[in-house]
Write an enzyme that holds these catalytic residues in place. Structure first.
Site, PDB file in Angstrom:
ATOM      1  N   TYR A  70      65.481  51.293  33.508  1.00 24.74           N
ATOM      2  CA  TYR A  70      66.438  50.910  34.547  1.00 24.74           C
ATOM      3  C   TYR A  70      66.766  49.433  34.444  1.00 24.74           C
ATOM      4  CZ  TYR A  70      62.188  49.422  37.100  1.00 24.74           C
ATOM      5  OH  TYR A  70      60.998  48.847  37.471  1.00 24.74           O
TER       6      TYR A  70
ATOM      7  N   HIS B 277      53.442  50.429  34.116  1.00 25.70           N
ATOM      8  CA  HIS B 277      54.902  50.542  34.044  1.00 25.70           C
ATOM      9  C   HIS B 277      55.391  49.125  33.766  1.00 25.70           C
ATOM     10  CE1 HIS B 277      59.001  50.578  35.305  1.00 25.70           C
ATOM     11  NE2 HIS B 277      58.786  50.289  36.567  1.00 25.70           N
TER      12      HIS B 277
ATOM     13  N   ASP C 164      50.902  82.957  52.934  1.00 23.20           N
ATOM     14  CA  ASP C 164      50.922  84.410  53.153  1.00 23.20           C
ATOM     15  C   ASP C 164      49.958  84.999  52.141  1.00 23.20           C
ATOM     16  OD1 ASP C 164      52.571  84.071  50.855  1.00 23.20           O
ATOM     17  OD2 ASP C 164      53.492  86.009  51.222  1.00 23.20           O
TER      18      ASP C 164
HETATM   19  C1  LIG Z   1      56.602  47.299  38.046  1.00 22.99           C
HETATM   20  C2  LIG Z   1      56.678  48.301  39.142  1.00 22.99           C
HETATM   21  C3  LIG Z   1      57.883  48.534  39.755  1.00 22.99           C
HETATM   22  C4  LIG Z   1      57.987  49.491  40.750  1.00 22.99           C
HETATM   23  N1  LIG Z   1      59.196  49.702  41.329  1.00 22.99           N
HETATM   24  C5  LIG Z   1      59.323  50.664  42.288  1.00 22.99           C
HETATM   25  C6  LIG Z   1      60.580  50.930  42.853  1.00 22.99           C
HETATM   26  O1  LIG Z   1      61.586  50.324  42.505  1.00 22.99           O
HETATM   27  N2  LIG Z   1      60.656  51.899  43.799  1.00 22.99           N
HETATM   28  C7  LIG Z   1      59.559  52.605  44.208  1.00 22.99           C
HETATM   29  O2  LIG Z   1      59.708  53.472  45.038  1.00 22.99           O
HETATM   30  N3  LIG Z   1      58.338  52.354  43.692  1.00 22.99           N
HETATM   31  C8  LIG Z   1      58.198  51.415  42.732  1.00 22.99           C
HETATM   32  N4  LIG Z   1      56.978  51.181  42.163  1.00 22.99           N
HETATM   33  C9  LIG Z   1      55.808  51.946  42.632  1.00 22.99           C
HETATM   34  C10 LIG Z   1      55.236  51.301  43.899  1.00 22.99           C
HETATM   35  O3  LIG Z   1      55.048  49.947  43.686  1.00 22.99           O
HETATM   36  C11 LIG Z   1      53.914  51.910  44.315  1.00 22.99           C
HETATM   37  O4  LIG Z   1      53.935  53.291  44.154  1.00 22.99           O
HETATM   38  C12 LIG Z   1      53.605  51.585  45.784  1.00 22.99           C
HETATM   39  O5  LIG Z   1      53.772  50.227  46.017  1.00 22.99           O
HETATM   40  C13 LIG Z   1      52.207  52.002  46.152  1.00 22.99           C
HETATM   41  O6  LIG Z   1      51.947  51.587  47.474  1.00 22.99           O
HETATM   42  P1  LIG Z   1      50.516  51.773  48.116  1.00 22.99           P
HETATM   43  O7  LIG Z   1      50.575  51.279  49.503  1.00 22.99           O
HETATM   44  O8  LIG Z   1      50.060  53.161  47.902  1.00 22.99           O
HETATM   45  O9  LIG Z   1      49.529  50.920  47.220  1.00 22.99           O
HETATM   46  P2  LIG Z   1      49.318  49.341  47.089  1.00 22.99           P
HETATM   47  O10 LIG Z   1      50.520  48.575  47.408  1.00 22.99           O
HETATM   48  O11 LIG Z   1      48.691  49.114  45.775  1.00 22.99           O
HETATM   49  O12 LIG Z   1      48.265  49.050  48.219  1.00 22.99           O
HETATM   50  C14 LIG Z   1      46.907  49.420  48.110  1.00 22.99           C
HETATM   51  C15 LIG Z   1      46.089  48.383  48.805  1.00 22.99           C
HETATM   52  O13 LIG Z   1      44.731  48.830  48.868  1.00 22.99           O
HETATM   53  C16 LIG Z   1      43.925  47.658  48.864  1.00 22.99           C
HETATM   54  N5  LIG Z   1      42.559  47.998  48.486  1.00 22.99           N
HETATM   55  C17 LIG Z   1      42.164  48.572  47.331  1.00 22.99           C
HETATM   56  N6  LIG Z   1      40.812  48.691  47.322  1.00 22.99           N
HETATM   57  C18 LIG Z   1      40.357  48.185  48.483  1.00 22.99           C
HETATM   58  C19 LIG Z   1      39.063  48.024  49.055  1.00 22.99           C
HETATM   59  N7  LIG Z   1      37.946  48.411  48.416  1.00 22.99           N
HETATM   60  N8  LIG Z   1      38.972  47.477  50.278  1.00 22.99           N
HETATM   61  C20 LIG Z   1      40.077  47.069  50.945  1.00 22.99           C
HETATM   62  N9  LIG Z   1      41.339  47.190  50.438  1.00 22.99           N
HETATM   63  C21 LIG Z   1      41.473  47.756  49.233  1.00 22.99           C
HETATM   64  C22 LIG Z   1      44.603  46.780  47.823  1.00 22.99           C
HETATM   65  O14 LIG Z   1      44.265  45.447  47.952  1.00 22.99           O
HETATM   66  C23 LIG Z   1      46.073  47.058  48.078  1.00 22.99           C
HETATM   67  O15 LIG Z   1      46.681  46.084  48.881  1.00 22.99           O
HETATM   68  C24 LIG Z   1      56.854  50.226  41.145  1.00 22.99           C
HETATM   69  C25 LIG Z   1      55.635  50.001  40.521  1.00 22.99           C
HETATM   70  C26 LIG Z   1      55.538  49.063  39.520  1.00 22.99           C
HETATM   71  C27 LIG Z   1      54.234  48.856  38.845  1.00 22.99           C
END
Ligand SMILES: Cc1cc2nc3c(=O)[nH]c(=O)nc-3n(C[C@H](O)[C@H](O)[C@H](O)COP(=O)(O)OP(=O)(O)OC[C@H]3O[C@@H](n4cnc5c(N)ncnc54)[C@H](O)[C@@H]3O)c2cc1C
Length: 842
Positions: A259, A228, A550
């Site tokens: 946006y 994105h 159901d």
């Molecule tokens: C440019 C951009 C703008 C966005 N803006 C918005 C917005 O305005 N509003 C909104 O609602 N959403 C927004 N999003 C979406 C949002 O950022 C994500 O959906 C959300 O942050 C996901 O959160 P999460 O905790 O699932 O994942 P993440 O924040 O990615 O966390 C996952 C974590 O898992 C850890 N991990 C992965 N593999 C391992 C491993 N093997 N061992 C240990 N740790 C591991 C990673 O290091 C990471 O910290 C945006 C996304 C993008 C790309």
């Protein structure tokens, strides 16, 4: 906060990933009394490099999905409580008339889910709130004052610290999970760069990396990392004097899929309009390799060119200013799924392996709370049925399926998606044995659980003449999209003669063994200790007495029960049954979905047709309603089950799948002289069902309402225990807080004279136009809508507060900005067609 924890060799649960989801979940588990919790992230804290670290962090609460809206509203509540929410307001602007209609739809969804403070604005009103917008480009806007931005990293820190202060949680940054050991399909331990931890519960909150982590355990979290694009421009002279981080409403330029949101002196511009750019988790760089962070990939400028022009058109004052430069530009990574919904719950492959993935910042804390409740109590306050990770069939977990649907869905992020809209990609994966015949008959296929199912048949167009004025047409393109009047004609032909239906999408599984009765008894509300050959329709309840599903159960023998359930939710039902098998191994489940196929035959001539195909006695006396047995049709041995979801005399006919086309031919050739027609799911799932006021899971039946409110508490409560019994008994002793009613539309005329037909999910209002709210704060909305061709009326189902649930009560329903008069037709399970149910029992 404690700096250095001792590395634990065991834990009650390990949460992997310290993004918004993992932090929220760890906190909520602690809040619910879990201790010995471990939270790991491979990156540093507070920003470990996942998607949370670079999100634009804004939240628009209104969504057409009730589930997603509830998760968002709960998240906003938590963000506000933590003091990290800044309200800015938000405006979704329209450049087209079609979008203006969509904004009316959003008004209705807001009202249906209880978000009242919304309004439609003229371009001038938008300009007043957003002075830097070029109002000549737009036709109007949908204003939600409660839109805001959050500090998701700060929230994560607060959540972690709360759990740590409780002594419930140890946190380890810079700790990578390298493996998950599974024994007997249960989680045993995780392996990390710091050492192993013995644990029976692991929650994967790893955002775009989640599929990779699931694979370590032999499970599947079917999502794809997707780009994105987002840029930040500034400093913007317009924002020079603003004090806070955001003072202007966020603008969503819906028709260009973009946006624009103020960020201090800068302006963030994001796009869902570029070509889908999908990655694999294995391609994501490590924290060390990444130039910025692993989820901030290098910006591909070419993909943003058109978007820059679109943005220039809408906000020329900001972007034409030469002093405004691009400060930051990324190909940010987020998670996309095949159906656009999150992946929550225990994986069906491995016990103790939970997923909380494909979640946005706007849902994070709500998901954390809900999944923690699910882990702790077996269910969550917010119904997560659409997000249940157990919903997928095998092919739906494939990389090809996920990527093709994600690519198709990406540009619809801000799209106008019709409620019946069909996917185009990766079709024709599951074809029933009737498929070739159906094609010859001009079937229009809709997809269900990957199956191609006829929704109606073009060859039935001739029925339009036959039934003439009794077939209601739809004048408005939106109402008639993904619909045909042929559905209503097929319906009338079925009611007058007979119709056959392809029901191959049913999910079918057998519960067998000495413990089979106990197993089905435990998850079924209705009595399962019945004679062989009985068919029992039963609600399946959660512990709180609301609907988990159901379905119907056929008693085939002493130790054999055949469960038949809808395709869409079938895999989740299979998991629920499997989870409740006795521990002693005395019962087993066998999935027969791809072994058996089902043909439905219903209508007043059904017995004549079946009778002329078999020497078996199919009279009412010999083959009563709600019974099943094997009969011979020519050389086929067919399991016939006399039930009906369309309220007609008839049978479901089950044969091994390779014999399906033979069955079709037999029934078709014998039926033609009786006026048999093929009929689609438009009749089966909507018109036939609604005339009989039969409830559907996911529409009328969900975790928000109980059996008494759904009007399904007929009969006595059985003596054996079952999941949800205590709650159900309590509900029966209380007056219902809402009553499921059928309503009919009195006048379809809109202001311009066009007749309009509601499609479902619209708010039901008092006669004076106010919302109807029950004592639990639930709004009345249309759970299902559709034609009732036999009664000549459009039928709506809705839960109403008891004071409004009176037959004859006049109310209103809001559809695309106008209000239409409706009347309550029934307030119990009495059908609006054939109220005595004489047809099914004839
Ligand atoms: C440019 C951009 C703008 C966005 N803006 C918005 C917005 O305005 N509003 C909104 O609602 N959403 C927004 N999003 C979406 C949002 O950022 C994500 O959906 C959300 O942050 C996901 O959160 P999460 O905790 O699932 O994942 P993440 O924040 O990615 O966390 C996952 C974590 O898992 C850890 N991990 C992965 N593999 C391992 C491993 N093997 N061992 C240990 N740790 C591991 C990673 O290091 C990471 O910290 C945006 C996304 C993008 C790309």
């Amino acid at each position: 906060m404690p700096e250095a924890y001792q590395w634990p060799t065991s834990a009650r649960a390990v949460v992997i990933g310290a993004g918004i989801v993992g932090n929220s979940l760890a906190y909520h588990l602690a809040r619910l009394g879990w201790s010995d919790l471990v939270l790991l992230d491979k990156g540093p804290l507070p920003n470990p490099g996942g998607s949370t670290g670079h999100a634009s962090n804004f939240i628009f609460p209104v969504d057409h999905s009730k589930e997603m809206t509830q998760l968002t509203l709960e998240s906003v509540r938590q963000y506000r409580d933590a003091g990290v929410f800044t309200q800015s307001g938000g405006i979704e602007v329209a450049r087209t008339e079609e979008r203006m209609q969509e904004l009316q739809r959003r008004m209705a969804s807001a009202k249906a889910w209880g978000i009242d403070d919304v309004s439609l604005l003229t371009p001038a009103q938008v300009k007043e709130l957003v002075p830097f917008i070029e109002e000549s480009v737009i036709l109007g806007g949908f204003y939600t004052p409660s839109v805001g931005i959050v500090d998701s990293l700060r929230f994560g820190t607060i959540a972690r610290e709360r759990a740590q202060e409780q002594g419930a949680l140890s946190v380890f940054a810079n700790t990578e999970v390298l493996g998950i050991d599974v024994e007997n399909r249960r989680v045993k331990r995780i392996r990390t760069s710091r050492g192993d931890i013995e644990t029976e519960t692991v929650v994967v909150c790893c955002g775009v990396w989640s599929p990779k982590i699931a694979r370590m355990a032999g499970a599947s979290i079917p999502l794809t990392p997707a780009v994105h694009q987002m840029i930040d421009v500034g400093p913007v002279p317009h924002f020079r004097d603003t004090k806070g981080v955001i003072e202007f409403p966020i603008v969503r330029d819906m028709d260009t899929n973009m946006y624009e949101r103020q960020d201090g002196s800068g302006l963030e511009i994001g796009s869902y309009a570029h070509r889908p750019i999908l990655h694999d988790p294995e391609e994501i760089p490590s924290n060390e390799e990444a130039a910025l962070s692993p989820t901030e990939l290098p910006f591909t400028e070419k993909d943003f060119q058109q978007q820059m022009e679109d943005a220039l058109e809408l906000i020329p004052d900001v972007l034409n200013d030469e002093s405004v430069g691009i400060k930051y530009a990324i190909n940010g990574l987020l998670s996309l799924t095949a159906d656009g919904l999150p992946l929550l719950g225990e994986t069906p492959e491995v016990k103790g392996l939970w997923s909380a993935a494909a979640v946005w910042v706007k849902e994070g804390p709500g998901v954390g709370k809900s999944v923690a409740e699910w882990m702790g109590h077996g269910e969550s306050e917010i119904d997560l049925q659409s997000s249940d990770i157990a919903r997928f069939y095998e092919h739906q977990k494939s990389r090809t399926h996920v990527r093709s649907r994600a690519a198709e869905g990406f540009n619809k992020t801000y799209g106008i998606v019709h409620p019946a809209e069909q996917w185009e990609s990766n079709r024709n994966v599951r074809l029933s044995p009737f498929h070739a015949r159906e094609r010859e008959l001009g079937a229009v296929f809709f997809e269900a659980a990957g199956w191609e199912r006829p929704h109606w048949y073009e060859s039935n167009a001739k029925l339009l003449d036959e039934f003439g004025d009794r077939v209601a047409r739809r004048e408005a393109e939106w109402d008639a999209r993904w619909w045909s009047p042929i559905i209503n004609a097929e319906h009338l032909a079925m009611r007058e003669r007979a119709a056959i239906f392809d029901l191959s999408a049913f999910c079918i599984f057998d519960v067998t063994g000495p413990g089979a009765l106990d197993a089905v008894q435990r998850v079924s509300m209705r009595q399962m200790a019945v004679a062989d050959g009985k068919v029992v329709y039963t609600p399946v309840l959660s512990a709180s007495g609301t609907f988990k599903s159901d379905l119907t159960v056929m008693k085939l023998g002493d130790e054999r029960f055949r469960v038949v359930t809808g395709g869409a939710h079938g895999m989740a039902d299979l998991k629920w049954y499997a989870d409740h098998l006795p521990d002693d191994g005395s019962a087993q489940i066998t999935d027969l979905t791809s072994a058996w196929t089902t043909l439905g035959l219903w209508g007043p001539r059904a017995r004549d047709i079946l009778g002329s195909l078999t020497a078996d006695d199919v009279s009412h006396e010999a083959f009563p309603f709600a019974s099943c047995r094997t009969i011979e049709l020519d050389s086929l041995r067919v399991l016939a089950s006399r039930i009906s979801y369309v309220g007609e005399l008839g049978w479901e006919l089950y044969v091994p799948i390779e014999q399906g086309s033979r069955l079709w031919d037999l029934v078709w050739e014998t039926g033609e002289p009786h006026g048999l027609v093929p009929a689609g799911i438009g009749v089966y799932g909507t018109t036939g069902r609604l005339e009989k006021c039969y409830r559907a899971f996911g529409f009328e039946l969900d975790a928000d309402y109980d059996v008494v409110e759904a009007g399904m508490a007929w009969g006595r409560v059985k003596t054996p225990g079952f999941v949800g019994k205590n709650a159900h008994v309590t509900h029966r002793d209380q007056d219902p807080v809402a009553v499921l009613c059928a309503l009919t539309v009195d006048d379809h005329s809109s202001r311009d004279g066009t007749k309009r037909y509601m499609l479902g999910r619209e708010p039901v209002l008092s006669k004076r136009g106010g919302p109807l709210v029950d004592a639990h704060g639930r709004r009345s909305y249309v759970t299902s809508a559709g034609a009732g061709p036999s009664i000549g009326k459009h039928i709506l189902m809705s839960y109403l507060p008891p004071e409004n649930a009176n037959v004859g009560e006049e109310l209103l329903v809001e559809y695309l900005g106008e209000q239409y008069p409706v009347t309550v037709a029934t307030n119990d399970s009495t059908p609006v067609f054939d109220p005595e149910n004489t047809r099914v029992r004839s």
